[in-house]
Motif scaffolding. Structure first.
Motif, PDB file in Angstrom:
ATOM      1  N   UNK A   1       0.821  -1.229   0.000  1.00 54.67           N
ATOM      2  CA  UNK A   1       0.000   0.000   0.000  1.00 54.67           C
ATOM      3  C   UNK A   1       0.848   1.269   0.000  1.00 54.67           C
ATOM      4  N   UNK A   2       2.137   1.135  -0.369  1.00 56.27           N
ATOM      5  CA  UNK A   2       2.996   2.329  -0.359  1.00 56.27           C
ATOM      6  C   UNK A   2       2.921   3.082  -1.688  1.00 56.27           C
ATOM      7  N   UNK A   3       2.430   2.403  -2.720  1.00 56.28           N
ATOM      8  CA  UNK A   3       2.303   3.057  -4.040  1.00 56.28           C
ATOM      9  C   UNK A   3       0.832   3.051  -4.424  1.00 56.28           C
ATOM     10  N   UNK A   4       0.317   4.215  -4.805  1.00 54.69           N
ATOM     11  CA  UNK A   4      -1.078   4.322  -5.248  1.00 54.69           C
ATOM     12  C   UNK A   4      -1.090   4.941  -6.641  1.00 54.69           C
ATOM     13  N   UNK A   5      -2.017   4.486  -7.458  1.00 53.33           N
ATOM     14  CA  UNK A   5      -2.113   5.116  -8.783  1.00 53.33           C
ATOM     15  C   UNK A   5      -3.550   5.190  -9.272  1.00 53.33           C
ATOM     16  N   UNK A   6      -3.759   6.150 -10.177  1.00 54.47           N
ATOM     17  CA  UNK A   6      -5.019   6.227 -10.919  1.00 54.47           C
ATOM     18  C   UNK A   6      -4.671   6.070 -12.383  1.00 54.47           C
ATOM     19  N   UNK A   7      -5.566   5.435 -13.126  1.00 54.67           N
ATOM     20  CA  UNK A   7      -5.250   5.092 -14.518  1.00 54.67           C
ATOM     21  C   UNK A   7      -6.478   5.281 -15.405  1.00 54.67           C
ATOM     22  N   UNK A   8      -6.295   5.935 -16.523  1.00 53.72           N
ATOM     23  CA  UNK A   8      -7.290   5.959 -17.599  1.00 53.72           C
ATOM     24  C   UNK A   8      -6.724   5.160 -18.759  1.00 53.72           C
ATOM     25  N   UNK A   9      -7.584   4.470 -19.495  1.00 53.31           N
ATOM     26  CA  UNK A   9      -7.119   3.706 -20.647  1.00 53.31           C
ATOM     27  C   UNK A   9      -7.301   2.221 -20.395  1.00 53.31           C
ATOM     28  N   UNK A  10      -6.638   1.401 -21.176  1.00 53.48           N
ATOM     29  CA  UNK A  10      -6.786  -0.053 -21.027  1.00 53.48           C
ATOM     30  C   UNK A  10      -5.424  -0.726 -21.126  1.00 53.48           C
ATOM     31  N   UNK A  11      -5.116  -1.580 -20.159  1.00 49.10           N
ATOM     32  CA  UNK A  11      -3.882  -2.378 -20.216  1.00 49.10           C
ATOM     33  C   UNK A  11      -4.265  -3.705 -20.870  1.00 49.10           C
ATOM     34  N   UNK A  12      -3.929  -3.838 -22.143  1.00 49.64           N
ATOM     35  CA  UNK A  12      -4.409  -5.011 -22.889  1.00 49.64           C
ATOM     36  C   UNK A  12      -3.764  -6.307 -22.386  1.00 49.64           C
ATOM     37  N   UNK A  13      -2.481  -6.250 -21.981  1.00 50.55           N
ATOM     38  CA  UNK A  13      -1.794  -7.478 -21.554  1.00 50.55           C
ATOM     39  C   UNK A  13      -1.795  -7.633 -20.028  1.00 50.55           C
TER      40      UNK A  13
END
Ligand code: M6R
Length: 608
Positions: free
Chosen positions: A93-105
């Motif tokens: 829980x030391x790294x947090x992220x937000x993501x838009x888009x799609x990780x296909x793999x």
């Protein structure tokens, strides 16, 4: 679709993030969350449903931190649950992220991370774990993010914070926009400019493959080769006023009422009455090149495609060039034939629609001149085209597009004048069009004054389950647009057809329970359209007509009439669409729908 807002500075991050999320609501979402650094730890709060739900939950935990990231999620991989809501985090829980888009793999990546504990069903979460793994190897957050992203197939706009690098946000993009707002000792990171504009107009647009390392006093941007680069700071003109509801009950209504004034913005300074032409410098072509264009293609989706269909009629009429309008999602896979004198216009409000973007990349690859007709300044399509024109509609926040449509058509008419005058259009014809264009804002106002009457009509029609929208010539794209507006915000089934096509099948559906809404204004096809409506009337269909002022004979045919002022045939869509926008709006309100944020829809469609 999903939205990102991040803040680093001296103020409390939480209120800025919540306010930012509210500004991103228009994109469409079904859950929201944020992560703020507080007392050396990152605290994360998420909630499904509206931002208000998240805001209420936050009342129990007064977060004071000055660094944070937040996200509105529009579900793609995995249901609408708290666990699937962003921010996502690493095992520790030391790294947090937000993501838009799609990780296909994402499945491959997940399988390559044995021992990691995944809590969500999303593709995005794997990124947090991949960064965690890379961070353990090299101890530098930016490098870890770069290394993680280099293993990813797909698209991303991300913002990352880490407990061990407390004064920092890392952000990066590939195929999903990231903009950075520059304030006084503070920075804002977002997926579009809307949540940033209340704080600063100074914006840096990241390009694909770029990554930024941001502290409260400094920003460093690196390209795909990991070289530090300097990017221009752009000044955005939209004022904060244009992003509020201005006393209207909904953004959609406000935006319908914006049309007369933003239409003026679209044509201001761009017409030359004396020469009967328009000058749009952004076309970036000389007169010789323009004279030699032998094919024009409008590429777009949804409402922008309907504007493109209007553009096709107008270009064929005024410029006499073979012109097509194509749906981007089909065009991109159609292996199109492009000649060396083909001009492609990408038409888009957001400038981020992934299908339109892919289609113009294909057209560019094959050698077309590609230009944009775009609303959002600095958007991806605006930046990827080799010129074009902003439509100056101002921020359009309701999911249902209204003012962008009329302004797209305004710009298409200006282009048709510019190209037409280099060919067969005479100065007198050009002047006649310009004078009629200058009357449009006042004529739009007369239609808007009928809003109450349209509201009463909508009461009468609210219980029908099916509608046909019928039009001919330029009123066919108007019918398509009216039908799209109705279905997207009321959830009522409706279909649009060219009037003459009814006899070839759809007429079998007609009955007293299947009303017809028809723009039938006084033009060359008026009598033909009237015959089509007679056929429907004979089968007892209720008829609502959009007719030209003082047309008495339509009264014999239509049960209800909304009158619009007379204009030139080629300008009719600018007026005839407005009553249909208002009709859809009032129907949606009457039925208790969420007008600005209809179910399942997103404002900006950034996934395929
Ligand atoms: O941002 P764009 O103009 O490229 O968006 C295209 C369509 O997604 C958009 O027009 C959509 O159809 C609207 N919701 C219609 O009201």
């Amino acid at each position: 679709m999903c939205g990102i807002i991040g803040y680093i500075g001296q103020k409390k991050a939480t209120p800025i993030l919540i306010q930012g999320l509210r500004h991103l609501e228009y994109r469409g979402y079904d859950s929201a969350g944020l992560a703020v650094r507080e007392d050396g730890k990152i605290k994360c709060v998420k909630e499904v449903g509206r931002i208000d739900n998240l805001a209420n939950k936050l009342k129990q935990s007064d977060l004071e931190g000055t660094i944070g990231i937040a996200h509105t999620r529009w579900a793609t991989h995995g249901g609408v649950t708290q666990k699937n809501t962003h921010p996502h985090f690493s095992c520790d829980k030391k790294i947090h992220l937000v993501h838009n888009g799609i990780i296909e793999n994402y499945k491959e990546i997940k399988n390559s991370l044995p021992g990691h504990k995944f809590v969500s069903e999303t593709d995005s979460e794997v990124l947090a774990h991949l960064i965690e793994k890379e961070y353990k190897n090299n101890g530098n957050l930016r490098i870890a993010v770069e290394k993680a992203l280099s293993q990813v197939r797909g698209t991303y706009g991300i913002a990352v914070i880490a407990e061990d690098e407390p004064q920092k946000i890392i952000t990066a993009r590939l195929g999903s926009p990231i903009v950075i707002g520059i304030g006084e000792n503070e920075y804002f990171i977002a997926s579009d400019t809307t949540p940033i504009l209340p704080y600063t107009k100074k914006i840096v647009f990241l390009d694909d493959g770029e990554i930024a390392e941001i502290t409260k006093d400094n920003i460093q941007i690196f390209n795909i080769k990991d070289e530090e680069i300097k990017k221009p700071i752009e000044k955005i003109q939209w004022d904060n006023k244009s992003t509020g509801k201005q006393g209207f009950a909904h953004y959609m209504l406000k935006e319908i009422y914006d049309q007369p004034s933003v239409f003026e913005d679209a044509i201001r300074g761009r017409i030359k009455l004396e020469e009967g032409t328009a000058i749009l410098g952004g076309i970036n072509m000389d007169n010789y090149q323009m004279r030699h264009i032998d094919r024009v293609i409008f590429i777009a989706c949804g409402t922008a495609f309907h504007a493109g269909l209007v553009g096709k009629y107008i270009f064929e009429k005024l410029v006499n060039i073979p012109t097509e309008a194509n749906i981007a999602s089909e065009y991109r896979y159609s292996n199109p034939t492009i000649g060396e004198n083909t001009l492609v216009f990408a038409v888009s409000q957001s400038g981020e629609t992934i299908d339109t973007l892919a289609a113009i990349r294909e057209a560019k690859q094959k050698g077309a001149f590609v230009r944009g007709i775009i609303n959002v300044v600095g958007s991806t399509i605006a930046r990827e085209t080799d010129g074009g024109t902003y439509i100056h509609a101002g921020p359009e926040l309701a999911v249902a597009s209204t003012k962008a449509y009329t302004n797209m058509i305004a710009v298409m008419i200006l282009y048709a004048l510019q190209f037409g005058r280099l060919r067969k259009l005479t100065v007198i014809q050009g002047q006649e069009i310009i004078k009629a264009l200058q009357n449009i804002p006042a004529q739009m106002e007369t239609i808007l004054k009928q809003s109450d009457k349209i509201k009463n009509i909508s009461e009468k029609y609210k219980n029908f389950k099916n509608f046909f929208f019928l039009g001919r010539g330029l009123n066919y794209p108007v019918a398509l647009e009216g039908s799209l507006k109705l279905k997207e915000i009321t959830y009522i089934h409706s279909e649009a057809y060219p009037g003459g096509e009814m006899k070839h099948g759809p007429i079998s559906l007609i009955s007293e329970n299947f009303p017809i809404i028809s723009p039938i204004t006084k033009n060359d096809l008026y009598e033909k359209m009237k015959s089509n409506l007679e056929e429907a009337k004979a089968r007892k269909s209720p008829i609502l007509a959009i007719a030209t002022e003082a047309d008495e004979s339509i009264k014999d045919l239509a049960d209800d009439i909304i009158y619009v002022p007379q204009t030139l045939n080629i300008l009719e869509p600018l007026l005839n669409t407005i009553p249909l926008q208002l009709f859809a709006y009032h129907m949606a309100v009457t039925l208790g729908r969420d007008v600005d944020k209809p179910r399942n829809l997103a404002k900006s469609v950034t996934v395929e």
